[in-house]
Write an enzyme that holds these catalytic residues in place. Structure first.
Site, PDB file in Angstrom:
ATOM      1  N   HIS A 134      -1.356  -2.953   8.338  1.00  0.00           N
ATOM      2  CA  HIS A 134      -1.871  -1.592   8.565  1.00  0.00           C
ATOM      3  C   HIS A 134      -3.385  -1.596   8.589  1.00  0.00           C
ATOM      4  CE1 HIS A 134      -3.200  -0.732   4.371  1.00  0.00           C
ATOM      5  NE2 HIS A 134      -2.319  -1.666   4.100  1.00  0.00           N
ATOM      6  N   ASP A 140       0.830  -1.212   0.000  1.00  0.00           N
ATOM      7  CA  ASP A 140       0.000   0.000   0.000  1.00  0.00           C
ATOM      8  C   ASP A 140       0.869   1.270   0.000  1.00  0.00           C
ATOM      9  OD1 ASP A 140      -1.659   2.212   1.086  1.00  0.00           O
ATOM     10  OD2 ASP A 140      -3.153   0.628   1.382  1.00  0.00           O
ATOM     11  N   ARG A 170       0.342   4.077   1.058  1.00  0.00           N
ATOM     12  CA  ARG A 170       0.228   4.939   2.251  1.00  0.00           C
ATOM     13  C   ARG A 170       1.105   4.453   3.408  1.00  0.00           C
ATOM     14  NH1 ARG A 170      -6.134   4.173   2.505  1.00  0.00           N
ATOM     15  NH2 ARG A 170      -5.336   2.079   2.096  1.00  0.00           N
ATOM     16  N   CYS A 215      -6.568  -2.190   5.591  1.00  0.00           N
ATOM     17  CA  CYS A 215      -5.803  -2.769   4.474  1.00  0.00           C
ATOM     18  C   CYS A 215      -6.768  -3.289   3.406  1.00  0.00           C
ATOM     19  CB  CYS A 215      -4.926  -3.904   5.002  1.00  0.00           C
ATOM     20  SG  CYS A 215      -3.966  -4.717   3.711  1.00  0.00           S
TER      21      CYS A 215
HETATM   22 ZN   LIG Z   1      -2.575  -3.194   2.780  1.00  0.00          ZN
END
Ligand SMILES: [Zn+2]
Length: 230
Positions: free
Chosen positions: A101, A47, A49, A104
């Site tokens: 995280h 990801d 982020r 997700c």
């Molecule tokens: Zn993720």
């Protein structure tokens, strides 16, 4: 045309970044070329982020990184296993950290049987985790299930790291390697420790049971509004 301009921006950003690094620390890149000695292996989600180096404020050369969708460590994934092997045997990292995280996308898709294509097969690993803990997950209010599965997935994947032949062999020969499970909060930028920290084969099962019990307690009796997270 627009696409070209966007990529030119990246090259310009890169030149500015490299010049900035060199001016803050003259000789930075020539020292890196000579040696990389990271202490940590980060296994995280792909990801955008969750940029590994940035959120622990480490420089190039300080963190060895492997990322894939939903931070999975499968026993037959030669990619992840090769990274772990190089990190442990060649770089001698002292810590391997599996980092999930909140919110997700891979975990949400796995939880809800959403179909996106080829990645669905990869996410079967996360569905295996969901199925192992289905009764617990279904006992939770719907809004807590994603984050609970994120945490369960971190525990299971961190345990998979412990059970890899690479880590098993390292421990057997007395090499110091600690395996951890963390979760990053997209909403506040903070890392939370799942309290699974293992440095010996005999500790894997008890540490897993302790972390799982704590996880279940956290989710079954969440703190009241205003109370700190446990
Ligand atoms: Zn993720």
């Amino acid at each position: 045309m627009t696409a070209d301009l966007d990529l030119n921006d990246l090259f310009a950003n890169n030149r500015r970044w490299a010049a900035g690094m060199e001016s803050r620390s003259p000789g930075f890149f020539s020292r890196l070329v000579a040696q990389q000695t990271p202490q940590y292996l980060w296994i995280g989600c792909a990801d955008s982020r969750v940029p590994a180096n940035e959120l622990v404020d480490l420089l190039p050369g300080e963190l060895f990184v492997h990322r894939n969708v939903a931070n999975v460590v499968s026993h037959s994934d030669l990619n992840a296993l090769s990274v772990i092997q190089f990190a442990v045997d060649a770089l001698k990292v002292q810590h391997i950290i599996v980092v999930g995280h909140s919110r997700c996308g891979g975990v949400i898709a796995a939880l809800n049987n959403k179909r996106f294509g080829l990645v669905d097969n990869w996410l079967r690993h996360v569905q295996d985790v969901r199925n192992m803990h289905l009764e617990f997950l279904e006992s939770l209010p719907e809004e807590r299930r994603v984050d609970a599965l994120v945490e369960l997935n971190v525990l299971e994947q961190a345990r998979n790291v412990c059970l890899s032949t690479v880590v098993e062999d390292a421990w057997h020969r007395g090499q110091q390697v600690v395996v951890h499970g963390w979760v990053y909060g997209l909403h506040n930028g903070l890392l939370a420790d799942m309290r699974f920290s293992v440095e010996h084969m005999d500790d894997v099962a008890p540490a897993y049971e302790r972390a799982l019990a704590a996880l279940r307690t956290r989710h079954l009796s969440p703190p009241a509004p205003g109370e700190p997270e446990r």
